[in-house]
Enzyme design. Structure first.
Site, short mmCIF file in Angstrom:
data_model
loop_
_atom_site.label_atom_id
_atom_site.label_comp_id
_atom_site.label_asym_id
_atom_site.label_seq_id
_atom_site.Cartn_x
_atom_site.Cartn_y
_atom_site.Cartn_z
N TYR A 6 0.84 -1.21 0.00
CA TYR A 6 0.00 0.00 0.00
C TYR A 6 0.87 1.25 0.00
O TYR A 6 0.68 2.15 -0.82
CB TYR A 6 -0.91 0.00 1.22
CG TYR A 6 -1.54 1.35 1.50
CD1 TYR A 6 -2.48 1.89 0.63
CD2 TYR A 6 -1.19 2.08 2.64
CE1 TYR A 6 -3.06 3.14 0.88
CE2 TYR A 6 -1.76 3.32 2.89
CZ TYR A 6 -2.69 3.85 2.01
OH TYR A 6 -3.24 5.08 2.26
N ASN A 34 -3.51 9.52 9.88
CA ASN A 34 -4.43 8.67 10.63
C ASN A 34 -5.74 9.34 11.02
O ASN A 34 -6.02 9.59 12.19
CB ASN A 34 -3.73 8.12 11.87
CG ASN A 34 -2.55 7.23 11.51
OD1 ASN A 34 -1.42 7.70 11.51
ND2 ASN A 34 -2.81 5.99 11.17
N ARG A 74 0.36 6.67 17.00
CA ARG A 74 -0.21 7.32 15.83
C ARG A 74 -0.66 8.74 16.16
O ARG A 74 -1.10 9.03 17.28
CB ARG A 74 -1.43 6.54 15.31
CG ARG A 74 -1.09 5.15 14.76
CD ARG A 74 -0.31 5.24 13.47
NE ARG A 74 -0.08 3.94 12.87
CZ ARG A 74 1.02 3.20 13.06
NH1 ARG A 74 1.98 3.66 13.86
NH2 ARG A 74 1.16 2.04 12.47
#
Length: 328
Positions: free
Chosen positions: A146, A175, A210
């Site tokens: 990806y 994110n 994240r």
């Protein structure tokens, strides 16, 4: 102004379409063709918003339907992509065809139309952070098929700017989460299990960190970039994130507090990425975007989780989730 959005039936795309219509734009929404005529998350938009949207079903891999959907648009927001990292290991060719060749089809369309392009990248292109916060100058490191296809797409945009003078900018969201996100992502996967009454939730690794950006803030970043004056439309790249990062363990704890339950953890091997593929730490430096547009993230993690819980708890929304199914 007529604008077009690819990937309009998806999570961020549907929110962007809604915001653009409410701002007065004439929106063409390109959604993935399917035989039942589903418009994906566009069908969740209020009727007064959908009245301002022309939905076009097509496929980014097909140059004809892509060109037709984007014809006449002053600005094209290109969000269409295959996005699930784990599935990219199972079906890498699909990611090349959609994310790379699909982006080329978009570039050819905007080149013919002399449209401006807002291209969507991803923080995954940076891989595990070599330094934090991550600026746009951080090396690109593909730790999944990806990520590799998104790097390739970014470079295609760069080449069309240099070779053909296409007016384009790239946005790299960090994110994004919020209402309408699929259960392949950590927050809706855990929240769906909690809302279903599970006291033990199945998760992957809880140590990665994240930079979690609420979807309304990400959409505001797209709009801010799309409304820039002519000068920055030279292939510039802009990170969009909060500048803070949280471990998945902390996020799980916050989800439990928002839902009002105690959650035990069952580590599910199927949900754990291979060690070499796991991006350990993503934390955004959005100073370039802030300097160019004044944008900054406004929603705290708690506020974003509260809004997500309220949306997911509605029966008509919760019914689209399968809490006990691991979705890649």
């Amino acid at each position: 102004m007529k604008v077009a959005v690819t990937g309009a039936d998806g999570f961020i795309g549907s929110h962007l379409v809604e915001a653009l219509v409410r701002a007065g734009a004439d929106v063409v929404a390109m959604a993935q063709y399917n035989s039942v005529g589903s418009w994906g998350w566009l069908e969740d938009l209020p009727a007064d918003v959908l009245d301002g949207v022309e939905v076009r079903l097509g496929d980014l891999r097909d140059a004809g339907t892509t060109s037709s959907a984007l014809a006449g648009a002053s600005v094209v927001y290109h969000l269409g992509a295959l996005i699930a990292v784990p599935y990219s290991f199972d079906a890498p060719r699909s990611y090349v065809e959609t994310n790379v060749l699909g982006t080329q089809n978009v570039l050819e369309a905007v080149r013919r139309e002399s449209s401006r392009l807002v291209h969507t990248s991803t923080s995954e292109v940076y891989g595990s952070a070599l330094s934090v916060p991550i600026s746009e100058d951080h090396p690109l490191q593909a730790q999944s098929p990806y990520a590799a296809t998104k790097i390739a797409a970014d470079k295609l945009v760069e080449s069309y700017v240099a070779a053909y003078g296409v007016r384009a900018v790239t946005v790299r969201p960090f994110n994004t989460y919020g209402p309408r996100q699929s259960a392949r992502a950590f927050i809706p996967a855990v929240m769906a299990q909690a809302l279903a009454g599970r006291t033990t939730v199945r998760v992957g690794s809880l140590s990665p960190r994240r930079d979690l950006t609420f979807v309304a803030d990400t959409v505001a970043a797209f709009r801010a970039v799309g409304e820039l004056d002519d000068d920055p439309w030279n292939g510039a790249t802009f990170n969009a994130g909060t500048g803070s990062s949280w471990s998945m363990g902390h996020v799980l704890h916050e989800i439990a507090r928002v839902v009002g339950v105690h959650l035990d953890v069952d580590t599910d091997a199927e949900r754990v990425r291979p060690p070499a593929a796991e991006v350990r730490h993503l934390e955004c430096d959005a100073s370039r975007l802030r300097a160019a547009t004044g944008w900054e993230a406004r929603s705290s993690l708690r506020e974003g989780l509260e809004a997500t819980r309220a949306w997911m708890a509605e029966p008509r929304h919760f019914g689209s989730y399968k809490p006990d199914l691991h979705q890649v």
